[in-house]
Scaffold this motif. Structure first.
Motif, PDB file in Angstrom:
ATOM      1  N   ALA A   1      73.548  36.666  25.442  1.00 46.32           N
ATOM      2  CA  ALA A   1      72.192  36.159  25.616  1.00 46.32           C
ATOM      3  C   ALA A   1      71.179  37.263  25.339  1.00 46.32           C
ATOM      4  CB  ALA A   1      72.014  35.619  27.039  1.00 46.32           C
ATOM      5  N   ARG A   2      69.952  36.867  24.954  1.00 46.66           N
ATOM      6  CA  ARG A   2      68.934  37.867  24.660  1.00 46.66           C
ATOM      7  C   ARG A   2      68.604  38.715  25.885  1.00 46.66           C
ATOM      8  NH1 ARG A   2      63.748  36.099  21.391  1.00 46.66           N
ATOM      9  NH2 ARG A   2      63.696  34.371  22.901  1.00 46.66           N
ATOM     10  N   SER A   3      68.629  38.109  27.061  1.00 41.98           N
ATOM     11  CA  SER A   3      68.343  38.885  28.272  1.00 41.98           C
ATOM     12  C   SER A   3      69.382  39.984  28.477  1.00 41.98           C
ATOM     13  CB  SER A   3      68.315  37.958  29.491  1.00 41.98           C
ATOM     14  OG  SER A   3      69.556  37.271  29.643  1.00 41.98           O
ATOM     15  N   THR A   4      70.643  39.667  28.166  1.00 36.13           N
ATOM     16  CA  THR A   4      71.706  40.676  28.269  1.00 36.13           C
ATOM     17  C   THR A   4      71.524  41.761  27.221  1.00 36.13           C
ATOM     18  OG1 THR A   4      73.238  38.992  29.084  1.00 36.13           O
ATOM     19  CG2 THR A   4      74.203  41.024  28.242  1.00 36.13           C
ATOM     20  N   ALA A   5      71.190  41.341  25.998  1.00 33.78           N
ATOM     21  CA  ALA A   5      70.960  42.324  24.929  1.00 33.78           C
ATOM     22  C   ALA A   5      69.838  43.279  25.309  1.00 33.78           C
ATOM     23  CB  ALA A   5      70.626  41.592  23.625  1.00 33.78           C
ATOM     24  N   TYR A   6      68.765  42.758  25.899  1.00 31.16           N
ATOM     25  CA  TYR A   6      67.637  43.612  26.275  1.00 31.16           C
ATOM     26  C   TYR A   6      68.017  44.587  27.388  1.00 31.16           C
ATOM     27  CZ  TYR A   6      64.055  41.597  23.296  1.00 31.16           C
ATOM     28  OH  TYR A   6      63.301  41.239  22.218  1.00 31.16           O
ATOM     29  N   ARG A   7      68.945  44.202  28.260  1.00 36.11           N
ATOM     30  CA  ARG A   7      69.404  45.153  29.283  1.00 36.11           C
ATOM     31  C   ARG A   7      70.102  46.334  28.636  1.00 36.11           C
ATOM     32  NH1 ARG A   7      70.778  40.539  32.373  1.00 36.11           N
ATOM     33  NH2 ARG A   7      73.004  40.770  31.899  1.00 36.11           N
ATOM     34  N   TYR A   8      70.966  46.048  27.639  1.00 30.15           N
ATOM     35  CA  TYR A   8      71.626  47.150  26.919  1.00 30.15           C
ATOM     36  C   TYR A   8      70.594  48.013  26.201  1.00 30.15           C
ATOM     37  CZ  TYR A   8      76.163  44.874  27.668  1.00 30.15           C
ATOM     38  OH  TYR A   8      77.289  44.335  28.231  1.00 30.15           O
ATOM     39  N   LEU A   9      69.636  47.370  25.571  1.00 30.34           N
ATOM     40  CA  LEU A   9      68.618  48.116  24.823  1.00 30.34           C
ATOM     41  C   LEU A   9      67.795  49.002  25.759  1.00 30.34           C
ATOM     42  CD1 LEU A   9      67.512  45.269  22.401  1.00 30.34           C
ATOM     43  CD2 LEU A   9      68.469  47.478  21.695  1.00 30.34           C
ATOM     44  N   GLN A  10      67.411  48.486  26.898  1.00 31.56           N
ATOM     45  CA  GLN A  10      66.607  49.280  27.824  1.00 31.56           C
ATOM     46  C   GLN A  10      67.396  50.449  28.398  1.00 31.56           C
ATOM     47  OE1 GLN A  10      63.435  49.218  28.187  1.00 31.56           O
ATOM     48  NE2 GLN A  10      63.234  47.444  26.801  1.00 31.56           N
ATOM     49  N   SER A  11      68.701  50.270  28.562  1.00 27.55           N
ATOM     50  CA  SER A  11      69.535  51.399  29.007  1.00 27.55           C
ATOM     51  C   SER A  11      69.531  52.507  27.957  1.00 27.55           C
ATOM     52  CB  SER A  11      70.972  50.931  29.266  1.00 27.55           C
ATOM     53  OG  SER A  11      71.034  50.062  30.375  1.00 27.55           O
ATOM     54  N   LEU A  12      69.616  52.133  26.685  1.00 24.10           N
ATOM     55  CA  LEU A  12      69.584  53.122  25.608  1.00 24.10           C
ATOM     56  C   LEU A  12      68.211  53.770  25.506  1.00 24.10           C
ATOM     57  CD1 LEU A  12      71.680  51.195  22.943  1.00 24.10           C
ATOM     58  CD2 LEU A  12      72.328  53.327  24.073  1.00 24.10           C
ATOM     59  N   VAL A  13      67.154  53.008  25.758  1.00 29.04           N
ATOM     60  CA  VAL A  13      65.806  53.579  25.768  1.00 29.04           C
ATOM     61  C   VAL A  13      65.678  54.590  26.903  1.00 29.04           C
ATOM     62  CG1 VAL A  13      63.363  53.063  26.180  1.00 29.04           C
ATOM     63  CG2 VAL A  13      64.701  51.607  24.638  1.00 29.04           C
ATOM     64  N   ALA A  14      66.201  54.238  28.071  1.00 30.69           N
ATOM     65  CA  ALA A  14      66.128  55.144  29.221  1.00 30.69           C
ATOM     66  C   ALA A  14      66.853  56.455  28.942  1.00 30.69           C
ATOM     67  CB  ALA A  14      66.720  54.471  30.463  1.00 30.69           C
ATOM     68  N   GLY A  15      67.940  56.382  28.150  1.00 34.62           N
ATOM     69  CA  GLY A  15      68.682  57.590  27.792  1.00 34.62           C
ATOM     70  C   GLY A  15      68.135  58.302  26.573  1.00 34.62           C
ATOM     71  N   ARG A  16      67.008  57.794  26.023  1.00 33.30           N
ATOM     72  CA  ARG A  16      66.339  58.363  24.839  1.00 33.30           C
ATOM     73  C   ARG A  16      67.165  58.239  23.565  1.00 33.30           C
ATOM     74  NH1 ARG A  16      64.833  63.611  24.493  1.00 33.30           N
ATOM     75  NH2 ARG A  16      66.528  64.321  25.803  1.00 33.30           N
ATOM     76  N   PHE A  17      68.192  57.374  23.577  1.00 35.75           N
ATOM     77  CA  PHE A  17      68.933  57.103  22.352  1.00 35.75           C
ATOM     78  C   PHE A  17      68.149  56.146  21.457  1.00 35.75           C
ATOM     79  CE2 PHE A  17      72.228  58.468  25.293  1.00 35.75           C
ATOM     80  CZ  PHE A  17      72.928  59.374  24.517  1.00 35.75           C
ATOM     81  N   LEU A  18      67.314  55.320  22.075  1.00 35.84           N
ATOM     82  CA  LEU A  18      66.431  54.422  21.341  1.00 35.84           C
ATOM     83  C   LEU A  18      65.021  54.562  21.886  1.00 35.84           C
ATOM     84  CD1 LEU A  18      68.429  51.037  21.168  1.00 35.84           C
ATOM     85  CD2 LEU A  18      68.358  52.845  19.447  1.00 35.84           C
ATOM     86  N   GLU A  19      64.051  54.095  21.099  1.00 36.37           N
ATOM     87  CA  GLU A  19      62.687  53.975  21.582  1.00 36.37           C
ATOM     88  C   GLU A  19      62.066  52.737  20.948  1.00 36.37           C
ATOM     89  OE1 GLU A  19      61.196  57.775  20.366  1.00 36.37           O
ATOM     90  OE2 GLU A  19      60.362  56.955  18.516  1.00 36.37           O
ATOM     91  N   GLU A  20      61.063  52.211  21.595  1.00 41.33           N
ATOM     92  CA  GLU A  20      60.405  51.024  21.061  1.00 41.33           C
ATOM     93  C   GLU A  20      59.597  51.398  19.826  1.00 41.33           C
ATOM     94  OE1 GLU A  20      58.325  48.742  23.944  1.00 41.33           O
ATOM     95  OE2 GLU A  20      59.951  48.823  25.415  1.00 41.33           O
ATOM     96  N   ALA A  21      59.779  50.626  18.757  1.00 40.54           N
ATOM     97  CA  ALA A  21      59.073  50.879  17.510  1.00 40.54           C
ATOM     98  C   ALA A  21      57.644  50.343  17.606  1.00 40.54           C
ATOM     99  CB  ALA A  21      59.811  50.222  16.347  1.00 40.54           C
ATOM    100  N   PRO A  22      56.681  50.997  16.974  1.00 44.60           N
ATOM    101  CA  PRO A  22      55.276  50.566  17.081  1.00 44.60           C
ATOM    102  C   PRO A  22      55.045  49.119  16.665  1.00 44.60           C
ATOM    103  CG  PRO A  22      55.431  52.743  16.095  1.00 44.60           C
ATOM    104  CD  PRO A  22      56.824  52.222  16.196  1.00 44.60           C
TER     105      PRO A  22
END
Length: 265
Positions: free
Chosen positions: A48-69
């Motif tokens: 589900a998209r909600s689950t995908a966003y949890r994974y994404l936010q974990s990666l953002v918190a670890g600085r592996f990802l960041e939100e694109a402008p």
């Protein structure tokens, strides 16, 4: 999967599903996908998209990802830090870069350091001359085809013949220009000539406007560990100047090889 006792043990991917899914997300990025969306991640993982966003936010918190402008997510600074550490862990970059920079300034062209890992040829580092308004540039970490380009051919030329033939026969040998070789027997003959010469010269084989000149960097055990190459606009390197460029590239490769031997004594 079964343990030593013969009873079923937990599947590895089940025991590490969070880590596996994080890796799946990171491997979605490539040259044509610099930004990924939550919807694309959900489809890739089958969640589900909600689950995908949890994974994404974990990666953002670890600085592996960041939100694109403009929306979605792009690779974060932590990935750049890891890439820098990976290059340092090889040790070769620090040894080779001073010689590469000298060569780049001497010939006024881009100098590349490449290595081969199985069927991949990777640009490990580069040095660029500051004297050219237009220059050839390869990104660090970019991959090059096995059958085209001076550095790839050099890295194959000193590898075991049976291994090379197996790689070429199982790889997708693309034709980039009319000058690109895709016949395995013709490539094997080409590699034999490169070994005899001690260097490789390609003109318009990967890109019609580029000439590449490469020589092998030898490890202390006599094996080729990397290649150093000059990549230049063909219009700036006339055929009669190729021998002079090749001599300079070979001298640089020899210098790096000598420095490499000193660090492993």
């Amino acid at each position: 999967m079964f343990g030593m006792s013969g009873t079923a043990s937990p599947n590895y991917r089940e025991r590490n599903s969070t880590a596996d899914r994080a890796l799946d997300i990171l491997t979605m990025f490539d040259d044509t996908h610099l930004v990924v969306t939550g919807t694309a991640v959900a489809e890739r993982l089958g969640v589900a998209r909600s689950t995908a966003y949890r994974y994404l936010q974990s990666l953002v918190a670890g600085r592996f990802l960041e939100e694109a402008p403009g929306g979605g997510f792009r690779l974060g600074l932590r990935v750049l830090e890891i890439a820098r550490l990976a290059r340092r862990s090889y040790g070769l970059t620090e040894i080779a870069l001073p010689s590469m920079q000298e060569l780049a300034e001497e010939v006024g062209e881009t100098v590349l350091l490449t290595r081969r890992t199985q069927g991949l040829v990777v640009c490990v580092d580069r040095a660029e001359s500051g004297t050219r308004a237009v220059r050839i540039s390869y990104e660090r970490g970019s991959t090059l085809p096995l059958n085209a380009g001076a550095s790839a051919l050099v890295l194959l030329a000193w590898s075991p013949e049976a291994e090379v033939r197996r790689l070429l026969e199982t790889a997708e040998l693309r034709r980039f220009t009319p000058a690109t070789l895709t016949d395995v027997d013709a490539l094997m003959e080409r590699l034999a000539r490169i070994r005899r010469l001690g260097h490789s010269v390609t003109r318009g084989e990967l890109d019609p406007d580029v000439v590449g000149i490469s020589a092998p960097i030898m490890a202390p055990d006599g094996q080729v560990t990397a290649a150093v190459s000059v990549a230049a606009l063909a219009s700036r390197v006339y055929p009669e100047a190729e021998a002079e460029f090749a001599q300079k590239v070979r001298a640089t490769a020899s210098e790096i090889s000598d420095r490499l031997a000193l660090t492993t004594d």
